[in-house]
Design an enzyme around this catalytic site. Sequence first.
Site, PDB file in Angstrom:
ATOM      1  N   SER A 115      -5.904   3.097   4.665  1.00 43.22           N
ATOM      2  CA  SER A 115      -5.401   2.305   3.538  1.00 43.22           C
ATOM      3  C   SER A 115      -6.536   1.678   2.734  1.00 43.22           C
ATOM      4  CB  SER A 115      -4.450   1.212   4.030  1.00 43.22           C
ATOM      5  OG  SER A 115      -3.526   0.857   3.018  1.00 43.22           O
ATOM      6  N   LYS A 148       0.159   3.729  -2.745  1.00 48.98           N
ATOM      7  CA  LYS A 148      -0.840   4.797  -2.680  1.00 48.98           C
ATOM      8  C   LYS A 148      -0.182   6.175  -2.640  1.00 48.98           C
ATOM      9  CE  LYS A 148      -4.555   2.083  -0.496  1.00 48.98           C
ATOM     10  NZ  LYS A 148      -3.984   0.741  -0.382  1.00 48.98           N
ATOM     11  N   SER A 194       0.784  -1.244   0.000  1.00 48.96           N
ATOM     12  CA  SER A 194       0.000   0.000   0.000  1.00 48.96           C
ATOM     13  C   SER A 194       0.807   1.281   0.000  1.00 48.96           C
ATOM     14  CB  SER A 194      -0.969   0.008   1.191  1.00 48.96           C
ATOM     15  OG  SER A 194      -2.113  -0.761   0.891  1.00 48.96           O
TER      16      SER A 194
END
Length: 422
Positions: A170, A116, A113
């Site tokens: 997240s 991102k 993640s």
Amino acid sequence: MTLLTPRPLLASVLTALVAVIPTAASPARAADIPCPKPNVAKPKGIPPRPVPPPDNPANSVVGGDDLATHGLVIPPGAKQPPAVTATTWIVADLDSGQVLGACGPHVYQTPASVQKTLLAATVMDKLDPGQTITVVRSDLDIEVNSSAVGLVVGGRYPISTLWLGLLLNSGNDAANALARMAGGGGSDGVAKTVAAMNAEAQRLGAYQTHAVTPSGLDGKGQFTSAYDLALIARKDFANADFRKYVLTKSAQMPAQPQLKQKGFQFQNENKLIYNYPGAMGGKTGFTTVARHSYVGGAERNGRRLVVTLLGAEAHPLRGWQQGAALLDWGFSLPKDAAVGKLVTPEDVAAEQSNAQARAESTTATGKAKAAPVFRSGGKDMTTILTAAGVALLLAGTPLLLLLTQRRRRRPVRRPGGQGAYR
């Protein structure tokens, strides 16, 4: 006319050339020094890591030739960095761009993640935070048991709330919704945004980054590196909205009365902001394949540092704790300590322009040019390259970036010693 060379072909030519031509830009590589690691057993049952692309000599030296290592590189006289389970990491100065130390900075890794942060770097400035969007079913097309902030189909949410859901919790659902809107809002919106993310990575000089999903959920051919993440984080932390979002401790998801959906609160999962003085925020990441990843920034005495790490285990220290330990180490170093630098988009654009001009010059003359005299071990060696070889080299922007870097003293390389997705 812009001369572009396919990267796989360029890589193969450069690999062959580096193997036979010792150059000032490609010094004989010293043996990799192992990075300090804690003496802990590796968890069992971890899926095999994806096979990364082969090392590209041009990409491995972006930011300085001392960064072309799979091992440890630290400044001369620096104390040993802390032992962490992260497979690769880097500590850099957000303002000066100096790389203070690293472990395998250009080694390919899977991002989880922390990808991102690339989505944020690509489209945060392109989306109006006050705009309200309606969630569609495809936004919830995420892996089973992967992290979600709790969006519902037909729900209406401010874009600012989606950014909070992305960076605090997240939310992979938030990643899809933001990517779709940034790509025009249609069924191909996510694909367009992923393409834009890859273009932005190239613009920043993050040549080892290739996104397949906007969220960082594992995808075939999806890779990044600790160095690339530092370039991306540097752009993110320059954005006031990003800094505001990642320092937010909790946020409220609005109720959707038309869908009989109550509102709820969600928390920031980056524990650095609760426990580290001067924390600026960052992003956590985890998949069972990628393991733990982390990006974090902090400020101390007017100095702002960023740490990125990949391929870590949560024991004995969690990802943010490993980041905190590396930040402490970085702050302990003198301000002029460095083993390389973070390139800027201006560096990249300038070298692309130079590459184009030189390639066009070579094409116009139609003649091969003699290579410069290289020194290796005090002996001169002149090699005549073919015109095609010259064109390929000149089109290799990552290699040319090295030529712009000021030569530094070579740093010391010293030996040192869950199924849920995020």
